[in-house]
Design a protein around this motif. Structure first.
Motif, PDB file in Angstrom:
ATOM      1  N   ARG A  40       0.858  -1.202   0.000  1.00  0.00           N
ATOM      2  CA  ARG A  40       0.000   0.000   0.000  1.00  0.00           C
ATOM      3  C   ARG A  40       0.884   1.238   0.000  1.00  0.00           C
ATOM      4  O   ARG A  40       1.857   1.289   0.757  1.00  0.00           O
ATOM      5  CB  ARG A  40      -0.884   0.004   1.251  1.00  0.00           C
ATOM      6  CG  ARG A  40      -1.892  -1.124   1.199  1.00  0.00           C
ATOM      7  CD  ARG A  40      -2.709  -1.242   2.464  1.00  0.00           C
ATOM      8  NE  ARG A  40      -3.887  -2.028   2.166  1.00  0.00           N
ATOM      9  CZ  ARG A  40      -5.133  -1.576   2.251  1.00  0.00           C
ATOM     10  NH1 ARG A  40      -5.377  -0.349   2.680  1.00  0.00           N
ATOM     11  NH2 ARG A  40      -6.146  -2.344   1.926  1.00  0.00           N
ATOM     12  N   VAL A  54       0.927   5.573  -0.117  1.00  0.00           N
ATOM     13  CA  VAL A  54       0.322   6.909  -0.142  1.00  0.00           C
ATOM     14  C   VAL A  54       1.359   7.856  -0.725  1.00  0.00           C
ATOM     15  O   VAL A  54       2.480   7.949  -0.221  1.00  0.00           O
ATOM     16  CB  VAL A  54      -0.085   7.371   1.277  1.00  0.00           C
ATOM     17  CG1 VAL A  54      -0.487   8.846   1.268  1.00  0.00           C
ATOM     18  CG2 VAL A  54      -1.228   6.513   1.809  1.00  0.00           C
ATOM     19  N   MET A 114      -2.284   5.650  -9.517  1.00  0.00           N
ATOM     20  CA  MET A 114      -3.369   4.873  -8.907  1.00  0.00           C
ATOM     21  C   MET A 114      -3.499   3.495  -9.543  1.00  0.00           C
ATOM     22  O   MET A 114      -4.394   2.746  -9.207  1.00  0.00           O
ATOM     23  CB  MET A 114      -4.720   5.591  -9.084  1.00  0.00           C
ATOM     24  CG  MET A 114      -4.743   7.006  -8.582  1.00  0.00           C
ATOM     25  SD  MET A 114      -4.382   7.080  -6.827  1.00  0.00           S
ATOM     26  CE  MET A 114      -4.339   8.837  -6.623  1.00  0.00           C
ATOM     27  N   ARG A 167      -2.947  -1.174  -2.715  1.00  0.00           N
ATOM     28  CA  ARG A 167      -3.725   0.056  -2.808  1.00  0.00           C
ATOM     29  C   ARG A 167      -2.788   1.260  -2.916  1.00  0.00           C
ATOM     30  O   ARG A 167      -1.712   1.248  -2.302  1.00  0.00           O
ATOM     31  CB  ARG A 167      -4.555   0.195  -1.538  1.00  0.00           C
ATOM     32  CG  ARG A 167      -5.848   0.806  -1.874  1.00  0.00           C
ATOM     33  CD  ARG A 167      -7.040   0.572  -1.150  1.00  0.00           C
ATOM     34  NE  ARG A 167      -7.749   1.837  -1.229  1.00  0.00           N
ATOM     35  CZ  ARG A 167      -8.515   2.309  -0.296  1.00  0.00           C
ATOM     36  NH1 ARG A 167      -8.701   1.626   0.805  1.00  0.00           N
ATOM     37  NH2 ARG A 167      -9.134   3.456  -0.462  1.00  0.00           N
ATOM     38  N   THR A 168      -3.196   2.270  -3.665  1.00  0.00           N
ATOM     39  CA  THR A 168      -2.425   3.523  -3.701  1.00  0.00           C
ATOM     40  C   THR A 168      -3.403   4.687  -3.620  1.00  0.00           C
ATOM     41  O   THR A 168      -4.579   4.547  -3.991  1.00  0.00           O
ATOM     42  CB  THR A 168      -1.613   3.678  -5.003  1.00  0.00           C
ATOM     43  OG1 THR A 168      -2.525   3.768  -6.097  1.00  0.00           O
ATOM     44  CG2 THR A 168      -0.658   2.528  -5.236  1.00  0.00           C
ATOM     45  N   THR A 169      -2.902   5.794  -3.125  1.00  0.00           N
ATOM     46  CA  THR A 169      -3.699   7.015  -3.175  1.00  0.00           C
ATOM     47  C   THR A 169      -2.750   8.199  -3.283  1.00  0.00           C
ATOM     48  O   THR A 169      -1.536   8.054  -3.106  1.00  0.00           O
ATOM     49  CB  THR A 169      -4.623   7.155  -1.952  1.00  0.00           C
ATOM     50  OG1 THR A 169      -5.602   8.165  -2.228  1.00  0.00           O
ATOM     51  CG2 THR A 169      -3.863   7.562  -0.699  1.00  0.00           C
ATOM     52  N   TYR A 170      -3.330   9.355  -3.580  1.00  0.00           N
ATOM     53  CA  TYR A 170      -2.520  10.558  -3.751  1.00  0.00           C
ATOM     54  C   TYR A 170      -3.137  11.684  -2.929  1.00  0.00           C
ATOM     55  O   TYR A 170      -4.354  11.892  -2.963  1.00  0.00           O
ATOM     56  CB  TYR A 170      -2.475  10.974  -5.231  1.00  0.00           C
ATOM     57  CG  TYR A 170      -1.665  12.233  -5.437  1.00  0.00           C
ATOM     58  CD1 TYR A 170      -0.279  12.160  -5.527  1.00  0.00           C
ATOM     59  CD2 TYR A 170      -2.268  13.482  -5.490  1.00  0.00           C
ATOM     60  CE1 TYR A 170       0.479  13.305  -5.677  1.00  0.00           C
ATOM     61  CE2 TYR A 170      -1.514  14.638  -5.631  1.00  0.00           C
ATOM     62  CZ  TYR A 170      -0.143  14.549  -5.738  1.00  0.00           C
ATOM     63  OH  TYR A 170       0.611  15.687  -5.871  1.00  0.00           O
ATOM     64  N   ILE A 171      -2.295  12.392  -2.210  1.00  0.00           N
ATOM     65  CA  ILE A 171      -2.760  13.524  -1.394  1.00  0.00           C
ATOM     66  C   ILE A 171      -1.994  14.771  -1.826  1.00  0.00           C
ATOM     67  O   ILE A 171      -0.759  14.735  -1.913  1.00  0.00           O
ATOM     68  CB  ILE A 171      -2.498  13.259   0.112  1.00  0.00           C
ATOM     69  CG1 ILE A 171      -3.197  11.965   0.565  1.00  0.00           C
ATOM     70  CG2 ILE A 171      -2.941  14.427   0.960  1.00  0.00           C
ATOM     71  CD1 ILE A 171      -2.793  11.516   1.971  1.00  0.00           C
ATOM     72  N   ALA A 188      -4.960  13.769   6.821  1.00  0.00           N
ATOM     73  CA  ALA A 188      -5.756  13.560   5.597  1.00  0.00           C
ATOM     74  C   ALA A 188      -6.501  12.226   5.678  1.00  0.00           C
ATOM     75  O   ALA A 188      -5.890  11.195   5.971  1.00  0.00           O
ATOM     76  CB  ALA A 188      -4.840  13.577   4.375  1.00  0.00           C
ATOM     77  N   GLU A 201      -7.546  10.296   3.433  1.00  0.00           N
ATOM     78  CA  GLU A 201      -7.047   9.302   2.461  1.00  0.00           C
ATOM     79  C   GLU A 201      -5.874   8.514   3.052  1.00  0.00           C
ATOM     80  O   GLU A 201      -5.689   7.349   2.734  1.00  0.00           O
ATOM     81  CB  GLU A 201      -6.561   9.994   1.176  1.00  0.00           C
ATOM     82  CG  GLU A 201      -7.635  10.739   0.417  1.00  0.00           C
ATOM     83  CD  GLU A 201      -7.681  12.208   0.797  1.00  0.00           C
ATOM     84  OE1 GLU A 201      -7.339  12.557   1.961  1.00  0.00           O
ATOM     85  OE2 GLU A 201      -8.079  13.024  -0.049  1.00  0.00           O
ATOM     86  N   GLU A 225      -7.241   5.886   5.270  1.00  0.00           N
ATOM     87  CA  GLU A 225      -7.927   4.835   4.496  1.00  0.00           C
ATOM     88  C   GLU A 225      -6.954   3.790   3.948  1.00  0.00           C
ATOM     89  O   GLU A 225      -7.310   2.633   3.777  1.00  0.00           O
ATOM     90  CB  GLU A 225      -8.656   5.460   3.296  1.00  0.00           C
ATOM     91  CG  GLU A 225     -10.025   6.012   3.638  1.00  0.00           C
ATOM     92  CD  GLU A 225     -10.515   6.918   2.512  1.00  0.00           C
ATOM     93  OE1 GLU A 225     -10.127   6.706   1.342  1.00  0.00           O
ATOM     94  OE2 GLU A 225     -11.278   7.851   2.834  1.00  0.00           O
ATOM     95  N   VAL A 226      -5.732   4.224   3.668  1.00  0.00           N
ATOM     96  CA  VAL A 226      -4.794   3.323   2.980  1.00  0.00           C
ATOM     97  C   VAL A 226      -3.726   2.752   3.920  1.00  0.00           C
ATOM     98  O   VAL A 226      -3.323   1.593   3.772  1.00  0.00           O
ATOM     99  CB  VAL A 226      -4.154   4.057   1.775  1.00  0.00           C
ATOM    100  CG1 VAL A 226      -3.041   3.243   1.152  1.00  0.00           C
ATOM    101  CG2 VAL A 226      -5.230   4.362   0.735  1.00  0.00           C
TER     102      VAL A 226
END
Ligand SMILES: C[S@@+](CC[C@H](N)C(=O)[O-])C[C@H]1O[C@@H](n2cnc3c(N)ncnc32)[C@H](O)[C@@H]1O
Length: 268
Positions: free
Chosen positions: A100, A102, A118, A125-129, A142, A144, A147-148
């Motif tokens: 995972r 971020v 993404m 899982r990946t996310t971007y902030i 954050a 996000e 969540e990750v």
């Protein structure tokens, strides 16, 4: 997070560090003003292209070592940059598909291309902030991120070619401590940082170019870069020039060309 929002915020009236770095890496996501500034840097420091490539190569090796040998399954990568394949999650997920990641950056152009970051495995899982490292609490708060990442399990904090954009007046050591404080034992710091140590007069010129272009920089000595690892257990070979940190093959570049201190430490 929309492209129009990002497009509105993209300032093409002056060069930007992320887009200049994209130019050094041979990418296509920069504007004429960035090319011009990057070529000015390359004119005084032709090693910049080697430095950028070795910086990515260090990120690849450090990520693989943390995944393979230290059980890391989660990363917080701040100052991600414009996506350049393989991105950190692709390296991590090639070892552990459930990894995972971020990502965070404060450049609207990186936000614009965040969709490329993404493309995770289905297991991972990946996310971007969109966040500024100078405000670490906002990044940590954050939704996000929560969540990750599971902050009860080890996380590798990845700060590659970022902290030289944080001057001493902005409390760089306090920022890194703040980010590491919320991570549990077994977490890691992987960091790379440009240095004037091997050619001070050239790096003074590089500093002047960035400062005059409106991007304050502070390139640091080995001793000052080592301070980021205070309280951590440094993995061998310690703080090293980028191409000498666990190289896959015999290094060919010179230390002056690379001009990058790198290291990986584990939180006891
Ligand atoms: C030289 S690039 C490094 C990209 C990537 N980490 C790598 O090593 O390949 C530096 C990145 O840091 C980002 N950056 C600079 N200052 C920042 C800040 N205060 N907060 C978050 N990101 C920042 C820039 O936008 C840029 O994308």
């Amino acid at each position: 997070m929309t492209t129009s929002h990002a497009a509105r915020d993209i300032d093409t009236s002056r060069p930007h560090s992320a887009r200049m770095y994209d130019y050094y890496l041979g990418g296509k996501d920069h504007f004429d003003i960035d090319t011009k500034a990057a070529e000015t840097v390359a004119a005084v420091y032709p090693g910049i292209f080697v430095c950028a490539r070795e910086n990515r190569a260090f990120m690849h090796r450090a990520t693989r070592v943390l995944a393979r040998e230290h059980g890391i399954r989660q990363w917080l990568d701040v100052g991600t940059g414009i996506p350049t394949e393989p991105n950190l999650h692709q390296v991590a997920q090639s070892v552990v598909p459930e990894a995972r990641v971020v990502y965070a950056d404060n450049d609207p152009l990186v936000l614009k291309y965040a969709e490329r970051l993404m493309r995770s495995t289905t297991e991972g899982r990946t996310t971007y902030i969109e966040a500024d490292v100078n405000d670490p609490q906002s990044l940590l708060d954050a939704p996000e991120l929560a969540e990750v990442l599971d902050l009860d399990r080890p996380v590798a904090l990845s700060l590659n070619a970022l902290m030289h954009f944080v001057t001493d007046a902005q409390d760089p050591y306090g920022i890194v401590t703040r980010l590491l404080d919320v991570l549990p034992s077994g977490s890691a710091l992987a960091l790379s940082h440009c240095t004037p140590d091997f050619d001070p007069s050239t790096w003074q010129k590089v500093t002047d170019i960035y400062n005059n272009a409106g991007t304050p920089v502070q390139f640091r000595s080995r001793e000052d870069v080592a301070r980021f690892f205070d309280g951590l257990e440094l993995l061998d070979p310690g703080v090293s020039v980028g191409h000498r940190w666990r190289p896959d093959s015999e290094p060919t570049a010179t230390d002056a060309e690379v001009s990058l201190w790198t290291g990986v430490g584990i939180k006891p």
